[in-house]
Design a protein around this motif. Structure first.
Motif, short mmCIF file in Angstrom:
data_model
loop_
_atom_site.label_atom_id
_atom_site.label_comp_id
_atom_site.label_asym_id
_atom_site.label_seq_id
_atom_site.Cartn_x
_atom_site.Cartn_y
_atom_site.Cartn_z
N SER A 105 3.42 5.45 -5.93
CA SER A 105 3.27 5.38 -7.39
C SER A 105 2.18 6.31 -7.89
CB SER A 105 2.99 3.94 -7.82
OG SER A 105 1.66 3.56 -7.52
N GLN A 106 1.15 6.56 -7.05
CA GLN A 106 0.09 7.48 -7.43
C GLN A 106 0.53 8.93 -7.27
OE1 GLN A 106 -1.47 4.87 -8.93
NE2 GLN A 106 -3.23 6.21 -8.67
N TYR B 78 2.22 1.62 -3.48
CA TYR B 78 1.16 2.02 -4.40
C TYR B 78 0.83 3.50 -4.22
CZ TYR B 78 -3.18 2.18 -7.00
OH TYR B 78 -4.16 2.53 -7.91
N ILE C 102 -1.70 -5.31 -4.41
CA ILE C 102 -2.50 -4.09 -4.35
C ILE C 102 -2.90 -3.64 -5.75
CG2 ILE C 102 -2.50 -1.66 -3.71
CD1 ILE C 102 -2.78 -3.65 -1.38
N ARG C 103 -1.99 -3.71 -6.69
CA ARG C 103 -2.33 -3.32 -8.06
C ARG C 103 -3.41 -4.23 -8.65
NH1 ARG C 103 3.69 -1.60 -10.35
NH2 ARG C 103 3.50 0.61 -9.74
N LEU D 214 3.04 -4.96 -3.53
CA LEU D 214 2.63 -3.98 -4.53
C LEU D 214 1.83 -4.64 -5.65
CD1 LEU D 214 2.67 -1.15 -5.80
CD2 LEU D 214 4.94 -1.69 -6.74
N ASP E 33 9.00 1.83 -11.52
CA ASP E 33 9.04 0.95 -10.35
C ASP E 33 10.46 0.73 -9.85
OD1 ASP E 33 6.33 0.76 -10.44
OD2 ASP E 33 6.24 -1.36 -10.97
N LYS F 277 0.83 -1.20 0.00
CA LYS F 277 0.00 0.00 0.00
C LYS F 277 0.87 1.26 0.00
CE LYS F 277 -2.73 -0.77 3.55
NZ LYS F 277 -3.78 -0.27 4.49
#
Length: 340
Positions: free
Chosen positions: A229-230, A226, A306-307, A303, A237, A223
């Motif tokens: 990444s947002q 992620y 979550i994706r 990750l 990555d 999380k």
């Protein structure tokens, strides 16, 4: 099993893609960017103040006290200023500011970050996206500093952000943090925004104190990554995780094998701290899977879970995702089953 195959197994399909002329199909942030719901979000005001020039002009304890008085939030939280130890702290600041080796590192830091506006823009973009996803977010007072590695690399709370830039000068610095090389890879100007975004994530990434299984740790880390990444939709990555390109290819080409290792060895529900550390914590590699498998592989798997969950549930907001503390639910609802 030929362990040398781990890092290279994915090369053949990669070469085939290039050979078939499909390189125009840009699907990753190395070539483009991830989908960015916050692309048109309103900007937020950010004032990034550089304390290094003032700090290096300190010559007396009285000047150091004036420096702390001028920046009370910075002194309170980052320098841990307290009345009982203020004079010792003031003397220590002068010793640092007049240290020739630290002055040299300060010059190298200035050279590594010559574009103050660019650094401010990177911080502003992260905060702009945080505010979009979490409207109650308020921009903290923001500073850069040179700590000589005696304080945190990045300190952030609701009131204050401090980035100790000397941590991030990179491999050409005369002095570097006392960390192994596989961790130092992240401490470069390019790696700074990723670590900042992950630190900001800690405010929103909810976690039950009693949740202590391997799966809990993997999903919690997933999380965080992620979230980062947002906030950084155009950051690859490899930079988010601090992996080399070769390590990323190895993981992508062996995802099913890595996941299978966790299942076949009944690792997901282990609560043994040493075992969790082996797969989720800092480590140069994970030879239990393969000698070329990078450390923190459990974070990478988290990750991917979550994706996959987000792909299965596209209407789930980032705030709702970060508030979810049930790792088992996230795994179940993700239907994560990487293909061999």
């Amino acid at each position: 099993m030929n362990t040398n195959n781990f890092a290279w197994r994915h090369w053949l399909p990669i070469f085939l893609v290039f050979g078939l002329g499909l390189t125009a199909c840009k699907s990753g942030p190395a070539e483009g960017c991830r989908p960015d719901a916050a692309q048109d979000a309103a900007p937020v005001p950010v004032r990034l103040q550089h304390l290094e020039p003032t700090f290096f002009r300190l010559h007396t304890p009285a000047e150091a006290v004036q420096f702390m008085n001028a920046h009370p939030i910075f002194a309170r939280y980052y320098l841990q200023r307290q009345p009982a130890t203020e004079q010792e702290l003031a003397k220590g600041l002068v010793q640092l500011a007049t240290n020739l080796a630290l002055q040299q590192l300060g010059r190298e830091t200035a050279a590594a970050f010559p574009d103050s506006a660019g650094l401010k823009q990177e911080v502003s973009e992260i905060f702009r996206r945080v505010h979009y996803y979490f409207p109650d977010f308020r921009v903290p007072a923001s500073y850069t500093y040179v700590s000589g590695f005696l304080a945190k690399d990045i300190y952030v709370n609701d009131s204050l952000l401090v980035v100790s830039l000397d941590w991030f000068v990179g491999p050409k610095a005369s002095k570097r943090p006392d960390l192994p090389q596989y961790m130092l890879r992240r401490y470069t100007p390019r790696g700074l925004p990723s670590l900042l975004a992950q630190d900001v994530a800690s405010k929103y990434n909810k976690h039950e104190l009693t949740a202590n299984t391997m799966l809990d740790a993997m999903v919690h880390a997933g999380k965080t990554l992620y979230f980062a990444s947002q906030m950084l939709p155009c950051t690859p990555d490899s930079v988010l995780l601090g992996y080399t390109g070769r390590e990323m290819l190895g993981l992508q080409g062996n995802e099913a094998r890595v996941w299978g290792h966790f299942l076949e060895n009944n690792l997901l529900y282990s609560t043994t701290p040493f075992l969790v550390q082996k797969y989720v914590g800092e480590r140069p590699n994970v030879p239990e899977i393969d000698k070329t498998c990078p450390g923190r592989v459990g974070q990478w798997v988290g990750l991917q879970i979550i994706r996959k969950y987000v792909a299965e549930h596209p209407n789930v907001t980032l705030s709702r995702l970060m508030a979810e503390t049930n790792a088992q639910r996230l795994l179940n609802d993700s239907h994560y089953r990487p293909k061999k």
